[in-house]
Design a protein around this motif. Structure first.
Motif, short mmCIF file in Angstrom:
data_model
loop_
_atom_site.label_atom_id
_atom_site.label_comp_id
_atom_site.label_asym_id
_atom_site.label_seq_id
_atom_site.Cartn_x
_atom_site.Cartn_y
_atom_site.Cartn_z
N ARG A 44 0.10 -11.03 -2.49
CA ARG A 44 -0.39 -10.15 -1.42
C ARG A 44 0.65 -9.92 -0.33
O ARG A 44 0.72 -8.83 0.25
N GLU A 45 1.49 -10.92 -0.08
CA GLU A 45 2.53 -10.77 0.93
C GLU A 45 3.56 -9.71 0.54
O GLU A 45 4.27 -9.17 1.38
N PHE A 46 3.63 -9.37 -0.76
CA PHE A 46 4.56 -8.34 -1.24
C PHE A 46 3.88 -6.98 -1.38
O PHE A 46 4.42 -5.97 -0.98
N HIS A 47 2.71 -6.97 -2.01
CA HIS A 47 2.06 -5.69 -2.30
C HIS A 47 1.13 -5.22 -1.19
O HIS A 47 0.84 -4.03 -1.08
N GLY A 48 0.63 -6.11 -0.36
CA GLY A 48 -0.21 -5.74 0.77
C GLY A 48 -1.59 -5.22 0.43
O GLY A 48 -2.29 -4.70 1.29
N LYS A 49 -2.00 -5.35 -0.82
CA LYS A 49 -3.32 -4.85 -1.24
C LYS A 49 -4.38 -5.93 -1.08
O LYS A 49 -4.10 -7.12 -1.20
N GLU A 50 -5.58 -5.49 -0.80
CA GLU A 50 -6.71 -6.40 -0.68
C GLU A 50 -7.14 -6.90 -2.06
O GLU A 50 -7.13 -6.11 -3.02
N PRO A 51 -7.50 -8.16 -2.19
CA PRO A 51 -8.03 -8.64 -3.46
C PRO A 51 -9.23 -7.77 -3.89
O PRO A 51 -10.07 -7.42 -3.06
N GLY A 52 -9.25 -7.38 -5.14
CA GLY A 52 -10.31 -6.54 -5.66
C GLY A 52 -9.95 -5.06 -5.74
O GLY A 52 -10.61 -4.30 -6.45
N THR A 67 -0.99 4.78 -18.13
CA THR A 67 -1.38 3.80 -17.14
C THR A 67 -1.11 4.40 -15.77
O THR A 67 -0.10 5.07 -15.57
N ILE A 68 -2.04 4.18 -14.85
CA ILE A 68 -1.79 4.53 -13.45
C ILE A 68 -1.76 3.22 -12.67
O ILE A 68 -2.63 2.37 -12.81
N LEU A 69 -0.73 3.07 -11.86
CA LEU A 69 -0.55 1.90 -11.02
C LEU A 69 -0.77 2.30 -9.57
O LEU A 69 -0.16 3.26 -9.09
N ASN A 70 -1.63 1.59 -8.86
CA ASN A 70 -1.76 1.78 -7.42
C ASN A 70 -0.69 0.93 -6.76
O ASN A 70 -0.80 -0.29 -6.69
N GLY A 71 0.39 1.57 -6.33
CA GLY A 71 1.49 0.85 -5.72
C GLY A 71 1.58 1.10 -4.23
O GLY A 71 0.95 0.42 -3.43
N SER A 72 2.33 2.11 -3.86
CA SER A 72 2.52 2.47 -2.46
C SER A 72 2.94 3.92 -2.42
O SER A 72 2.99 4.60 -3.44
N GLN A 73 3.31 4.40 -1.26
CA GLN A 73 3.79 5.77 -1.11
C GLN A 73 5.29 5.87 -1.35
O GLN A 73 5.88 6.93 -1.14
N ALA A 74 5.90 4.81 -1.82
CA ALA A 74 7.35 4.75 -1.96
C ALA A 74 7.92 5.74 -2.97
O ALA A 74 9.06 6.17 -2.83
N PHE A 75 7.15 6.10 -4.00
CA PHE A 75 7.70 6.92 -5.07
C PHE A 75 6.79 8.12 -5.36
O PHE A 75 5.98 8.10 -6.28
N PRO A 76 6.94 9.21 -4.61
CA PRO A 76 6.09 10.38 -4.84
C PRO A 76 6.50 11.11 -6.12
O PRO A 76 7.63 11.01 -6.58
N PHE A 77 5.56 11.85 -6.68
CA PHE A 77 5.83 12.65 -7.87
C PHE A 77 6.73 13.82 -7.51
O PHE A 77 6.71 14.33 -6.39
N THR A 78 7.51 14.27 -8.50
CA THR A 78 8.28 15.50 -8.39
C THR A 78 8.06 16.29 -9.69
O THR A 78 7.59 15.72 -10.69
N ALA A 79 8.45 17.54 -9.69
CA ALA A 79 8.32 18.38 -10.89
C ALA A 79 9.36 18.01 -11.94
O ALA A 79 9.35 18.57 -13.04
N ALA A 80 10.23 17.05 -11.64
CA ALA A 80 11.22 16.62 -12.62
C ALA A 80 10.56 15.96 -13.83
O ALA A 80 11.14 15.90 -14.91
N ILE A 81 9.35 15.47 -13.65
CA ILE A 81 8.55 14.92 -14.75
C ILE A 81 7.26 15.71 -14.80
O ILE A 81 6.58 15.88 -13.79
N SER A 82 6.93 16.18 -15.99
CA SER A 82 5.68 16.92 -16.16
C SER A 82 5.12 16.62 -17.54
O SER A 82 5.82 16.09 -18.41
N PHE A 83 3.86 16.97 -17.72
CA PHE A 83 3.20 16.81 -19.01
C PHE A 83 2.87 18.19 -19.54
O PHE A 83 2.27 19.00 -18.83
N GLN A 84 3.27 18.46 -20.79
CA GLN A 84 2.97 19.74 -21.42
C GLN A 84 1.63 19.66 -22.12
O GLN A 84 1.36 18.70 -22.84
N VAL A 85 0.81 20.68 -21.90
CA VAL A 85 -0.46 20.82 -22.60
C VAL A 85 -0.32 22.03 -23.51
O VAL A 85 -0.20 23.16 -23.03
N SER A 86 -0.32 21.79 -24.80
CA SER A 86 -0.15 22.84 -25.80
C SER A 86 -1.51 23.47 -26.11
O SER A 86 -2.45 22.78 -26.50
N CYS A 87 -1.60 24.79 -25.93
CA CYS A 87 -2.87 25.50 -26.07
C CYS A 87 -2.80 26.55 -27.17
O CYS A 87 -1.85 27.32 -27.24
#
Length: 165
Positions: A44-52, A67-87
């Protein structure tokens, strides 16, 4: 025992992991949340999240593990990574464009790309896009690119018409 994929994209969120996973599995058919883990007291001293609080959410979209990880605001998304949806159809493009784009950044919409309300970038593309952009047919590719570049949501009929000349 659940099979673990060899490669699983892990998306770093600040705090919306469970909400986002619920949203994504609600958009894509044959999708499900497979596991949720929670922070404990340790570290907790590193991640600062409440237990639970949610640490990670594992889920599948159309058979692809994420997987989605609840981390911090340190690494925002950019358009450099995207997911293609083939239709396969325009109706499918319309569905994913509308559902994933709801509440997202309107300014990020261009050439089939959009950013959802969590900042994740998606490409909503026709399944025949590789055929339409076949570099062995440069004249056709030029026409398709001229039609595609000003589009926000891709229009299959217009792209096919450009390809045909």
């Amino acid at each position: 025992m659940q099979r673990i994929a060899k490669i699983t994209p892990c998306l770093w969120f600040h705090r919306d992991a469970e909400e986002a996973a619920q949203f994504y599995v609600g958009v894509f058919p044959e999708s499900r949340i497979t596991a949720i883990s929670r922070y404990g007291e340790a570290g907790r001293e590193f991640h600062g999240k409440e237990p639970g609080e949610v640490l990670t959410v594992a889920f599948e979209l159309c058979g692809q593990s994420f997987t989605i990880l609840n981390g911090s605001q340190a690494f925002p998304f950019t358009a450099a990574i995207s997911f293609q949806v083939s239709c396969e159809t325009q109706d499918e493009i319309d569905y994913y464009w509308d559902r994933l784009g709801e509440g997202g950044d309107e300014a990020a919409r261009q050439c089939g790309w959009l950013a959802d309300k969590y900042g994740m970038s998606w490409q909503i593309v026709p399944s025949m896009i590789a055929e339409l952009l076949d570099s062995s047919q440069p004249e056709r590719v030029n026409r398709v690119m001229a039609a595609l570049m000003p589009m926000k949501k891709l229009d299959i009929a217009a792209l096919r018409q450009a390809w045909a000349g």
